[in-house]
Design an enzyme around this catalytic site. Structure first.
Site, PDB file in Angstrom:
ATOM      1  N   ARG A 137       0.863  -1.194   0.000  1.00 41.49           N
ATOM      2  CA  ARG A 137       0.000   0.000   0.000  1.00 41.49           C
ATOM      3  C   ARG A 137       0.898   1.242   0.000  1.00 41.49           C
ATOM      4  O   ARG A 137       0.474   2.313  -0.446  1.00 41.49           O
ATOM      5  CB  ARG A 137      -0.927   0.042   1.211  1.00 41.49           C
ATOM      6  CG  ARG A 137      -1.724   1.342   1.350  1.00 41.49           C
ATOM      7  CD  ARG A 137      -2.944   1.243   2.263  1.00 41.49           C
ATOM      8  NE  ARG A 137      -2.683   0.565   3.502  1.00 41.49           N
ATOM      9  CZ  ARG A 137      -2.127   1.113   4.577  1.00 41.49           C
ATOM     10  NH1 ARG A 137      -1.714   2.378   4.546  1.00 41.49           N
ATOM     11  NH2 ARG A 137      -1.917   0.398   5.682  1.00 41.49           N
ATOM     12  N   TYR A 169     -17.272  14.100 -15.393  1.00 40.48           N
ATOM     13  CA  TYR A 169     -17.720  12.706 -15.286  1.00 40.48           C
ATOM     14  C   TYR A 169     -18.645  12.612 -14.067  1.00 40.48           C
ATOM     15  O   TYR A 169     -18.391  13.226 -13.032  1.00 40.48           O
ATOM     16  CB  TYR A 169     -16.511  11.786 -15.138  1.00 40.48           C
ATOM     17  CG  TYR A 169     -16.892  10.421 -14.625  1.00 40.48           C
ATOM     18  CD1 TYR A 169     -16.344   9.908 -13.457  1.00 40.48           C
ATOM     19  CD2 TYR A 169     -17.832   9.657 -15.303  1.00 40.48           C
ATOM     20  CE1 TYR A 169     -16.731   8.666 -12.974  1.00 40.48           C
ATOM     21  CE2 TYR A 169     -18.230   8.426 -14.821  1.00 40.48           C
ATOM     22  CZ  TYR A 169     -17.682   7.935 -13.648  1.00 40.48           C
ATOM     23  OH  TYR A 169     -18.088   6.721 -13.169  1.00 40.48           O
ATOM     24  N   ASP A 192      -8.254  16.580 -15.674  1.00 44.95           N
ATOM     25  CA  ASP A 192      -8.417  15.160 -16.000  1.00 44.95           C
ATOM     26  C   ASP A 192      -8.208  14.992 -17.509  1.00 44.95           C
ATOM     27  O   ASP A 192      -8.961  15.550 -18.304  1.00 44.95           O
ATOM     28  CB  ASP A 192      -9.832  14.733 -15.581  1.00 44.95           C
ATOM     29  CG  ASP A 192     -10.053  13.242 -15.719  1.00 44.95           C
ATOM     30  OD1 ASP A 192     -10.720  12.658 -14.849  1.00 44.95           O
ATOM     31  OD2 ASP A 192      -9.567  12.651 -16.711  1.00 44.95           O
ATOM     32  N   LYS A 247      -9.275   3.474 -19.003  1.00 40.31           N
ATOM     33  CA  LYS A 247      -9.632   3.819 -20.376  1.00 40.31           C
ATOM     34  C   LYS A 247      -8.490   3.578 -21.349  1.00 40.31           C
ATOM     35  O   LYS A 247      -7.962   2.489 -21.432  1.00 40.31           O
ATOM     36  CB  LYS A 247     -10.131   5.263 -20.415  1.00 40.31           C
ATOM     37  CG  LYS A 247     -11.134   5.612 -19.300  1.00 40.31           C
ATOM     38  CD  LYS A 247     -12.399   4.787 -19.399  1.00 40.31           C
ATOM     39  CE  LYS A 247     -13.509   5.273 -18.511  1.00 40.31           C
ATOM     40  NZ  LYS A 247     -13.471   4.784 -17.102  1.00 40.31           N
TER      41      LYS A 247
HETATM   42  C1  LIG Z   1     -19.711   3.786 -14.033  1.00 40.04           C
HETATM   43  S1  LIG Z   1     -19.435   4.871 -15.420  1.00 40.04           S
HETATM   44  C2  LIG Z   1     -17.934   4.179 -16.146  1.00 40.04           C
HETATM   45  C3  LIG Z   1     -16.815   5.179 -16.090  1.00 40.04           C
HETATM   46  C4  LIG Z   1     -16.674   6.268 -16.921  1.00 40.04           C
HETATM   47  N1  LIG Z   1     -15.732   7.187 -16.665  1.00 40.04           N
HETATM   48  C5  LIG Z   1     -14.789   7.103 -15.608  1.00 40.04           C
HETATM   49  C6  LIG Z   1     -13.975   8.362 -15.426  1.00 40.04           C
HETATM   50  C7  LIG Z   1     -13.267   8.567 -14.230  1.00 40.04           C
HETATM   51  C8  LIG Z   1     -13.307   7.517 -13.114  1.00 40.04           C
HETATM   52  O1  LIG Z   1     -12.501   6.428 -13.515  1.00 40.04           O
HETATM   53  P1  LIG Z   1     -12.727   4.961 -12.911  1.00 40.04           P
HETATM   54  O2  LIG Z   1     -12.823   5.089 -11.408  1.00 40.04           O
HETATM   55  O3  LIG Z   1     -11.479   4.196 -13.360  1.00 40.04           O
HETATM   56  O4  LIG Z   1     -14.003   4.418 -13.546  1.00 40.04           O
HETATM   57  C9  LIG Z   1     -12.505   9.712 -14.069  1.00 40.04           C
HETATM   58  N2  LIG Z   1     -12.439  10.656 -15.044  1.00 40.04           N
HETATM   59  C10 LIG Z   1     -13.119  10.505 -16.207  1.00 40.04           C
HETATM   60  C11 LIG Z   1     -13.018  11.563 -17.262  1.00 40.04           C
HETATM   61  C12 LIG Z   1     -13.902   9.346 -16.433  1.00 40.04           C
HETATM   62  O5  LIG Z   1     -14.560   9.208 -17.607  1.00 40.04           O
HETATM   63  C13 LIG Z   1     -17.486   6.550 -18.118  1.00 40.04           C
HETATM   64  O6  LIG Z   1     -17.972   5.632 -18.804  1.00 40.04           O
HETATM   65  O7  LIG Z   1     -17.597   7.778 -18.435  1.00 40.04           O
END
Ligand SMILES: CSC/C=C(/NCc1c(COP(=O)(O)O)cnc(C)c1O)C(=O)O
Length: 398
Positions: free
Chosen positions: A62, A115, A187, A212
């Site tokens: 961690r 998001y 972001d 992603k």
């Molecule tokens: C349940 S919806 C699926 C997730 C999507 N997005 C995520 C996302 C995160 C957060 O990232 P994770 O914690 O790795 O999902 C942070 N910043 C951005 C610009 C994002 O698009 C989506 O389908 O738009």
């Protein structure tokens, strides 16, 4: 003498060679997956010295892990920052980065369009911690500057914005932040380092959902933040160590592997998305297409300057209403109805009822997220096959 990051000029080369931890014991080409929770000390003194930071070495996964460290070093090289920290999810990176820089009584200026879970964290949870926020149209510099208070600490935004592909002129935000001595946290998920280098615009902290494009194969959840050695050290010693959104060594290894093909994948995503955007923009059943690569997009001027290309995500509206949009999406065969983006497979979803269902309809209207908006993450299939699937679904929508 092996090249250091600094000597590796091109991003394509850094994506493969930078940050390498390697395998001093056996010389394996792929860095081993150090799937361990803890590390053995030679003696008590060594353990104490490592906890005190007086001796280099691993303690507990961690707090740091060699396989995860390689990913962090590689991402720092790709974003041209001094260091980086990896997290178990993109939201782990978002929450740890913001909470490391905000305390009770502080204020932040945030884009009203984000998001969905980033918006929910700031809008619903931060008030519980006594952190104030002003949501703004982040493309309106005057509104951004007017929102700044004496207790404002930072400006937070995405560009391009999930899900409406509105783009932010980072040079303008950077100028405002400098005038008021504010941190800029952005972001870069939708672009990846291949298409956009926020450090060129003096962004202080750069976040990615590694889920992603960075990993790119729909099989990992992960997050990254890139920034100065001081900032990353602060995040690691506070909100990462004590809130523990730790990335597993196995996930780090998969993301590192993904990064080796990041450049060729992102270029192909752009090739395909440009063709799909042109197809949609000329289709009689499509109301509007939002894609920075199209000349009618308000941020098209940023292509070739801030953004190398427009990326792989397109937002659009079909003619008619929500029911027409649902019928269209339900007719698709090749394109998967699924959230997330940046995967080899083309994914399509309805933000208002899915990724941005954390907003009320009023909040979505305020953020410029329409109830009939559709978001498509254009994959790596042959573009003719993607377009044929869209065509047959549009025909059957009627
Ligand atoms: C349940 S919806 C699926 C997730 C999507 N997005 C995520 C996302 C995160 C957060 O990232 P994770 O914690 O790795 O999902 C942070 N910043 C951005 C610009 C994002 O698009 C989506 O389908 O738009």
């Amino acid at each position: 003498m092996k090249s250091s990051n600094k000597q590796l000029k091109h991003l394509e080369t850094r994506a493969i060679h930078s940050g390498r931890v390697g395998d001093p014991s056996f010389g394996s080409l792929a860095t081993p997956i150090h799937q361990t929770s803890t590390f053995i000390f030679d003696n008590v003194e060594q353990g104490a010295n490592r906890f005190a930071g007086e001796e280099q070495g691993y303690i507990y996964s961690r707090l740091g892990n060699p396989t995860v460290r390689e990913l962090e070093q590689k991402m720092a090289a790709l974003e041209n920052t001094e260091d980086a920290a990896a997290f178990g999810s993109g939201m782990g990176a978002v929450s740890a980065t913001l909470l490391a820089n905000l305390k009770q009584g502080d204020h932040l200026v945030a884009s009203s369009a984000l998001y969905g879970c980033s918006f929910a964290l700031i809008n619903h949870k931060f008030p519980d911690f006594g952190i104030e926020v002003t949501f703004v149209d982040i493309t309106d510099e005057q509104e951004v500057e007017k929102a700044i208070q004496e207790n404002t600490k930072l400006i937070y935004f995405e560009t391009p914005i999930n899900p409406n592909l509105v783009c932010v002129d980072m040079a303008k935000i950077s100028a405002i932040a400098k005038r008021h001595n504010l941190l800029t946290i952005m972001d870069n998920t939708f672009m990846s380092p291949v298409l956009q280098q926020p450090s060129d615009f003096d962004m202080d902290l750069i976040i990615h959902s590694a889920t992603k494009y960075l990993n790119g194969h729909g099989d990992v959840i992960g997050g990254i933040v890139c920034g100065s050695e001081e900032q990353i050290g602060h995040i690691k010693m506070t909100t990462q160590k004590d809130m523990g959104a730790t990335m597993s060594p196995n996930d780090a290894w998969l993301i590192t592997r993904g990064l080796k093909t990041l450049s060729v994948r992102v270029e192909r995503h752009c090739d395909n998305a440009e063709k799909v955007a042109d197809y949609l923009a000329t289709h009689s059943d499509i109301e509007q297409v939002y894609y920075p690569g199209l000349k009618d997009h308000p941020a098209h001027y940023l292509i070739g300057t801030q953004m190398k290309r427009a990326g792989g995500v397109i937002a659009f509206e079909v003619k008619g209403g929500f029911d027409d949009a649902v019928r269209f999406m339900n007719q698709l065969d090749l394109c998967h109805i699924a959230v997330s983006l940046g995967d080899a497979e083309t994914l399509i979803q309805h933000p208002a009822s899915m990724t941005h269902s954390t907003y009320t309809p009023e909040e979505r209207a305020e953020a410029g997220i329409s109830e009939t908006l559709i978001r498509i993450s254009v994959g790596l299939e042959h573009h003719d096959d993607i377009i044929a699937d869209l065509e047959q679904a549009l025909k059957r929508m009627k």
